[in-house]
Scaffold this motif. Structure first.
Motif, PDB file in Angstrom:
ATOM      1  N   SER A   1     -16.045  -2.411   2.098  1.00 34.00           N
ATOM      2  CA  SER A   1     -15.809  -1.018   1.377  1.00 34.00           C
ATOM      3  C   SER A   1     -16.735   0.045   1.839  1.00 34.00           C
ATOM      4  N   PHE A   2     -16.238   1.332   1.909  1.00 33.06           N
ATOM      5  CA  PHE A   2     -16.959   2.407   2.330  1.00 33.06           C
ATOM      6  C   PHE A   2     -16.449   3.780   1.235  1.00 33.06           C
ATOM      7  N   ALA A   3     -17.296   4.814   1.234  1.00 31.02           N
ATOM      8  CA  ALA A   3     -17.009   6.007   0.451  1.00 31.02           C
ATOM      9  C   ALA A   3     -16.337   7.089   1.423  1.00 31.02           C
ATOM     10  N   ILE A   4     -15.518   7.784   0.681  1.00 31.37           N
ATOM     11  CA  ILE A   4     -15.146   8.969   1.576  1.00 31.37           C
ATOM     12  C   ILE A   4     -15.620  10.284   0.630  1.00 31.37           C
ATOM     13  N   THR A   5     -16.346  11.235   1.052  1.00 34.19           N
ATOM     14  CA  THR A   5     -16.716  12.436   0.323  1.00 34.19           C
ATOM     15  C   THR A   5     -15.851  13.677   0.709  1.00 34.19           C
ATOM     16  N   ALA A   6     -15.803  14.753   0.161  1.00 27.98           N
ATOM     17  CA  ALA A   6     -15.267  16.012   0.283  1.00 27.98           C
ATOM     18  C   ALA A   6     -15.731  16.442   1.814  1.00 27.98           C
ATOM     19  N   GLY A   7     -14.841  16.871   2.769  1.00 27.06           N
ATOM     20  CA  GLY A   7     -15.281  17.455   4.114  1.00 27.06           C
ATOM     21  C   GLY A   7     -15.718  16.330   5.119  1.00 27.06           C
ATOM     22  N   ASP A   8     -15.629  15.191   4.619  1.00 23.65           N
ATOM     23  CA  ASP A   8     -15.874  14.076   5.828  1.00 23.65           C
ATOM     24  C   ASP A   8     -15.095  14.079   6.959  1.00 23.65           C
ATOM     25  N   SER A   9     -15.533  13.817   8.072  1.00 23.47           N
ATOM     26  CA  SER A   9     -14.900  13.651   9.414  1.00 23.47           C
ATOM     27  C   SER A   9     -15.503  12.099   9.854  1.00 23.47           C
ATOM     28  N   LEU A  10     -14.696  11.183   9.504  1.00 26.57           N
ATOM     29  CA  LEU A  10     -15.069   9.455   9.614  1.00 26.57           C
ATOM     30  C   LEU A  10     -14.145   9.040  10.917  1.00 26.57           C
ATOM     31  N   SER A  11     -14.966   8.051  11.215  1.00 25.02           N
ATOM     32  CA  SER A  11     -14.165   7.210  12.329  1.00 25.02           C
ATOM     33  C   SER A  11     -14.592   5.878  12.051  1.00 25.02           C
ATOM     34  N   LYS A  12     -13.594   4.946  12.341  1.00 30.93           N
ATOM     35  CA  LYS A  12     -13.770   3.495  11.861  1.00 30.93           C
ATOM     36  C   LYS A  12     -13.021   2.718  12.917  1.00 30.93           C
ATOM     37  N   VAL A  13     -13.763   1.612  13.529  1.00 31.09           N
ATOM     38  CA  VAL A  13     -13.013   0.635  14.502  1.00 31.09           C
ATOM     39  C   VAL A  13     -13.162  -0.764  14.103  1.00 31.09           C
ATOM     40  N   LEU A  14     -11.641  -1.271  13.819  1.00 32.70           N
ATOM     41  CA  LEU A  14     -11.662  -2.547  13.159  1.00 32.70           C
ATOM     42  C   LEU A  14     -11.410  -3.665  14.422  1.00 32.70           C
ATOM     43  N   THR A  15     -11.822  -4.894  14.199  1.00 36.47           N
ATOM     44  CA  THR A  15     -11.644  -6.042  15.091  1.00 36.47           C
ATOM     45  C   THR A  15     -10.682  -6.856  14.515  1.00 36.47           C
ATOM     46  N   LEU A  16      -9.511  -6.835  15.346  1.00 36.29           N
ATOM     47  CA  LEU A  16      -8.204  -7.656  14.962  1.00 36.29           C
ATOM     48  C   LEU A  16      -8.496  -9.119  15.534  1.00 36.29           C
ATOM     49  N   GLU A  17      -8.342  -9.943  14.448  1.00 38.89           N
ATOM     50  CA  GLU A  17      -8.335 -11.374  14.907  1.00 38.89           C
ATOM     51  C   GLU A  17      -7.086 -12.012  14.338  1.00 38.89           C
ATOM     52  N   THR A  18      -6.928 -13.196  15.140  1.00 42.30           N
ATOM     53  CA  THR A  18      -5.467 -13.641  15.318  1.00 42.30           C
ATOM     54  C   THR A  18      -5.562 -14.641  13.967  1.00 42.30           C
ATOM     55  N   CYS A  19      -4.468 -14.308  13.271  1.00 42.86           N
ATOM     56  CA  CYS A  19      -4.211 -15.145  12.145  1.00 42.86           C
ATOM     57  C   CYS A  19      -4.021 -16.662  12.279  1.00 42.86           C
ATOM     58  N   ALA A  20      -4.116 -17.467  11.383  1.00 37.98           N
ATOM     59  CA  ALA A  20      -3.946 -19.028  11.371  1.00 37.98           C
ATOM     60  C   ALA A  20      -2.523 -19.235  11.483  1.00 37.98           C
ATOM     61  N   GLY A  21      -2.382 -20.636  12.405  1.00 36.43           N
ATOM     62  CA  GLY A  21      -1.039 -21.143  12.476  1.00 36.43           C
ATOM     63  C   GLY A  21      -0.576 -21.308  13.885  1.00 36.43           C
ATOM     64  N   ASP A  22       0.662 -21.856  14.110  1.00 34.85           N
ATOM     65  CA  ASP A  22       1.228 -21.827  15.347  1.00 34.85           C
ATOM     66  C   ASP A  22       2.605 -21.880  15.292  1.00 34.85           C
ATOM     67  N   PRO A  23       3.168 -20.893  15.592  1.00 32.34           N
ATOM     68  CA  PRO A  23       2.573 -19.453  15.988  1.00 32.34           C
ATOM     69  C   PRO A  23       1.863 -18.861  14.689  1.00 32.34           C
ATOM     70  N   PRO A  24       0.910 -17.950  15.044  1.00 31.05           N
ATOM     71  CA  PRO A  24       0.050 -17.367  14.030  1.00 31.05           C
ATOM     72  C   PRO A  24       0.901 -16.581  13.059  1.00 31.05           C
ATOM     73  N   ALA A  25       0.537 -16.556  11.796  1.00 36.51           N
ATOM     74  CA  ALA A  25       1.251 -15.716  10.756  1.00 36.51           C
ATOM     75  C   ALA A  25       0.150 -15.025   9.672  1.00 36.51           C
ATOM     76  N   CYS A  26       0.027 -14.131   9.491  1.00 38.19           N
ATOM     77  CA  CYS A  26      -0.740 -13.530   8.431  1.00 38.19           C
ATOM     78  C   CYS A  26      -0.107 -13.508   6.998  1.00 38.19           C
ATOM     79  N   ASN A  27      -0.810 -13.949   6.320  1.00 35.03           N
ATOM     80  CA  ASN A  27      -0.505 -13.978   4.625  1.00 35.03           C
ATOM     81  C   ASN A  27      -0.349 -12.570   4.049  1.00 35.03           C
TER      82      ASN A  27
END
Length: 249
Positions: free
Chosen positions: A223-249
């Motif tokens: 969780s993070f906050a956004i305030t007026a006038g912000d110019s933000l950047s975020k990087v997410l790490t995608l991880e393979t979901c469980a299952g074979d074949p994998p499936a995300c709930n």
């Protein structure tokens, strides 16, 4: 940074070249007195701003700027800008915090500048400045080209810990997709969200989709906050979901 130093750095007024009409008569530049207001009750103090910057634009081209102090109890004020060629312009007014961050903004379209005289604008009301957010991701194995992830779907949630409201439409792009950065004009990896309103509890969720459009990988920010006038950047790490074949709930 003092206002004097700030204005020495930012308050550049671009001199307009002298124009000539029929018979080689010089066309005299005009000026603007830009009127701004916070509205009926707010002041510079209550909004935490201490300076006002006014800009004269022709399309996206910056023609001239002007600056003024913003007293704590000020609800309205003016900014004078001189030496503008006669014509029609867009006027933008931005209220700045002491750290030079703009948090309130207002725009006036089609303001005329008359030859050889000052013109008063109508009041330009300053509203909370939207924020922007750039989102990129990494995939298992490091490269989209060698991954089974073909597309990425990114969603922004407001009030994430309670009502989990989806803020705007999710963006879905190819895994190695890019967007045009509005400031630099260059292509950057990821997706770009604009016109975001402030919120204290924001979470971004991204899913990696395979060739069959099935969700096989997931990433999430804290969780993070956004305030007026912000110019933000975020990087997410995608991880393979469980299952074979994998499936995300």
């Amino acid at each position: 940074m003092s206002l004097i130093n700030r204005f020495a750095r930012t308050a550049l007024v671009f001199s307009s070249p002298v124009l000539f009409a029929c018979g080689d008569d010089a066309v005299k530049p005009g000026g603007l007195v830009v009127h701004w207001t916070h509205g009926a009750t707010a002041t510079c103090g209550t909004r935490g701003v201490d300076a006002i910057e006014a800009r004269v634009l022709k399309g996206t081209e910056l023609i001239a700027t002007g600056n003024a102090d913003c007293a704590t109890d000020a609800r309205t004020g003016t900014v004078a800008i001189a030496d503008i060629n006669p014509g029609s312009y867009t006027i933008q007014v931005e209220a700045m915090q002491p750290d030079d961050k703009g948090t309130y903004i207002g725009t006036l379209e089609r303001q005329s500048v008359s030859e050889g005289k000052n013109t008063d604008t109508p009041d330009i009301t300053l509203a909370q400045k939207p924020a922007t957010l750039a989102v990129d991701w990494s995939v298992p194995g490091g490269k989209c080209s060698s991954s089974s992830i073909k597309e990425v779907e990114v969603t922004i949630y407001y009030n994430a810990g309670t009502t989990s409201d989806v803020n705007g439409a999710p963006q879905k792009v190819v895994c190695d997709g890019t967007y045009k950065d509005p400031v630099s004009g260059t292509d950057k990896a990821g997706v770009y969200f604009s016109n975001l309103l402030p919120e204290d509890d924001v979470v971004i969720v991204a899913y990696g989709l395979d060739a069959a459009k099935k969700k096989i990988a997931r990433g999430e920010t804290t969780s993070f906050a956004i305030t007026a006038g912000d110019s933000l950047s975020k990087v997410l790490t995608l991880e393979t979901c469980a299952g074979d074949p994998p499936a995300c709930n």
